[in-house]
Design a protein around this motif. Structure first.
Motif, PDB file in Angstrom:
ATOM      1  N   SER A   2       0.772  -1.247   0.070  1.00  0.00           N
ATOM      2  CA  SER A   2       0.090  -0.010  -0.051  1.00  0.00           C
ATOM      3  C   SER A   2       0.908   1.416   0.040  1.00  0.00           C
ATOM      4  N   SER A  73       2.144   7.768  -8.547  1.00  0.00           N
ATOM      5  CA  SER A  73       2.050   6.592  -7.814  1.00  0.00           C
ATOM      6  C   SER A  73       0.592   5.739  -7.752  1.00  0.00           C
ATOM      7  N   LYS A  74       1.191   4.487  -7.568  1.00  0.00           N
ATOM      8  CA  LYS A  74      -0.068   3.710  -7.706  1.00  0.00           C
ATOM      9  C   LYS A  74      -0.637   3.136  -6.414  1.00  0.00           C
ATOM     10  N   ASN A  75      -0.148   3.679  -5.321  1.00  0.00           N
ATOM     11  CA  ASN A  75      -0.653   3.044  -3.853  1.00  0.00           C
ATOM     12  C   ASN A  75      -1.349   4.156  -3.201  1.00  0.00           C
ATOM     13  N   LYS A  76      -1.850   4.049  -2.086  1.00  0.00           N
ATOM     14  CA  LYS A  76      -2.695   4.827  -1.479  1.00  0.00           C
ATOM     15  C   LYS A  76      -2.165   5.702  -0.516  1.00  0.00           C
ATOM     16  N   TYR A  77      -0.963   5.302  -0.291  1.00  0.00           N
ATOM     17  CA  TYR A  77       0.040   5.832   0.952  1.00  0.00           C
ATOM     18  C   TYR A  77       1.412   6.435  -0.181  1.00  0.00           C
ATOM     19  N   ASP A 103      -5.404   3.978   9.102  1.00  0.00           N
ATOM     20  CA  ASP A 103      -5.300   4.974   8.112  1.00  0.00           C
ATOM     21  C   ASP A 103      -6.047   6.455   8.381  1.00  0.00           C
ATOM     22  N   ASN A 153      -1.459  10.401   3.095  1.00  0.00           N
ATOM     23  CA  ASN A 153      -2.666   9.561   3.098  1.00  0.00           C
ATOM     24  C   ASN A 153      -3.474  10.267   1.768  1.00  0.00           C
ATOM     25  N   LYS A 154      -3.106   9.484   0.669  1.00  0.00           N
ATOM     26  CA  LYS A 154      -3.774  10.542  -0.732  1.00  0.00           C
ATOM     27  C   LYS A 154      -5.263  10.530  -0.563  1.00  0.00           C
ATOM     28  N   LYS A 155      -6.006   9.825   0.090  1.00  0.00           N
ATOM     29  CA  LYS A 155      -7.406   9.792   0.210  1.00  0.00           C
ATOM     30  C   LYS A 155      -7.966  10.894   0.775  1.00  0.00           C
ATOM     31  N   LYS A 156      -6.994  11.649   1.760  1.00  0.00           N
ATOM     32  CA  LYS A 156      -7.345  13.081   2.638  1.00  0.00           C
ATOM     33  C   LYS A 156      -7.206  14.005   1.875  1.00  0.00           C
ATOM     34  N   LYS A 160      -5.495  17.577  -6.454  1.00  0.00           N
ATOM     35  CA  LYS A 160      -4.225  16.614  -6.779  1.00  0.00           C
ATOM     36  C   LYS A 160      -2.815  17.533  -6.515  1.00  0.00           C
TER      37      LYS A 160
END
Length: 289
Positions: A2, A73-77, A103, A153-156, A160
């Motif tokens: 991740s 990047s491919k992961n969420k962190y 998370d 943490n990309k979802k936060k 972009k």
């Protein structure tokens, strides 16, 4: 996995192998080479296929380079890193274990080894520190961290443009932390996990003087920009006026002493602030790039 790793480099090849060798080979590694050295791709071939080198069209600076790496990047962190650090494999593995079950953060980072001398975070404004335990690790909530390592943490982040691309160098960590706390999101230091940051060693010694001049200019420009952005022009002017006066005094002193390098460093501080006072964009770039 991740977690992706983004390393911003400017003629930092002499340091990259030390970082990459400590990263588990199954993790994605993205290097943004801001010096535009296309030969770095050939030099990196000795590493595992998980390592990708991106050569941008121009020197992006630190924050914009991180934005590019995060976008790729491919992961969420994403662990965002300068080149002059030492983070051991055991520390990375423990961070990966934490990320597997936790998370609820926007930014996460390990700490410096000797926090009695220098912390990579200022004291909390709150009188009582908030701490949580994750797999035996102590996570302390803080208001701000130094940007040598920042796990994002990309979802936060809805935008972009996670880092402010108006900033070329310095205060991008202050800016992102200020915005995160303003949104009532969380920043944590992992107290028992440590990494070393050598400080101002990320570029090859052969261009050290040019790098120092660039840092002097950008530190002053970015300091004014940060305070103007989040408070006001007048507040920023008051915060940076002591820097301006001190730089003038040092310029006179080192001119008399005939110490040209130190004279040039303080001259760049003055020029950076003048540019900021007239609301000009960050413009200073290393001549050798």
């Amino acid at each position: 996995m991740s977690l992706s790793f983004v390393i911003v480099s400017f003629k930092s090849f002499h340091l990259l192998d030390g970082i990459i060798n400590n990263i588990p080979k199954e993790n994605e590694v993205i290097i943004i080479e801001n010096s535009l050295d296309k030969n770095l791709k050939n030099k990196i071939k000795n590493f595992n296929n998980n390592v990708q080198v991106i050569i941008p069209k121009k020197n992006l600076g630190y924050g914009s380079a991180l934005n590019l790496g995060i976008a790729k990047s491919k992961n969420k962190y994403v662990m965002c890193m300068v080149a002059d650090i030492n983070v051991k494999n055991d520390c990375i593995l423990k961070i990966l274990n934490i990320l597997n079950i936790f998370d609820n953060f926007s930014i996460l980072t390990p700490g410096y080894p000797n926090e009695g001398t220098y912390k990579n975070y200022p004291p909390n404004k709150n009188t009582r520190d908030k701490k949580i335990k994750i797999l035996g690790n102590s996570l302390k909530e803080v208001d701000e961290i130094n940007g040598a390592i920042m796990i994002i943490n990309k979802k936060k982040f809805i935008s972009k443009e996670i880092f402010d691309e108006n900033i070329f160098l310095y205060f991008e960590d202050n800016d992102i932390c200020f915005r995160v706390k303003k949104d009532n999101e969380k920043i944590y230091i992992i107290e028992n996990l440590k990494f070393s940051h050598y400080g101002q060693k990320s570029s090859h010694p052969s261009i050290q003087n040019e790098v120092l001049k660039s840092r002097s200019w950008h530190y002053c420009w970015s300091k004014f920009y940060f305070y103007k952005k989040h408070f006001s022009y007048l507040f920023a002017f008051r915060k940076t006026l002591p820097n301006f006066i001190k730089a003038i005094k040092y310029c006179i002193y080192y001119k008399i002493k005939k110490d040209d390098l130190k004279f040039q460093l303080h001259k760049q501080e003055i020029l950076g602030l003048i540019s900021a006072y007239f609301l000009k964009k960050s413009s200073y770039r290393i001549e050798s790039e």
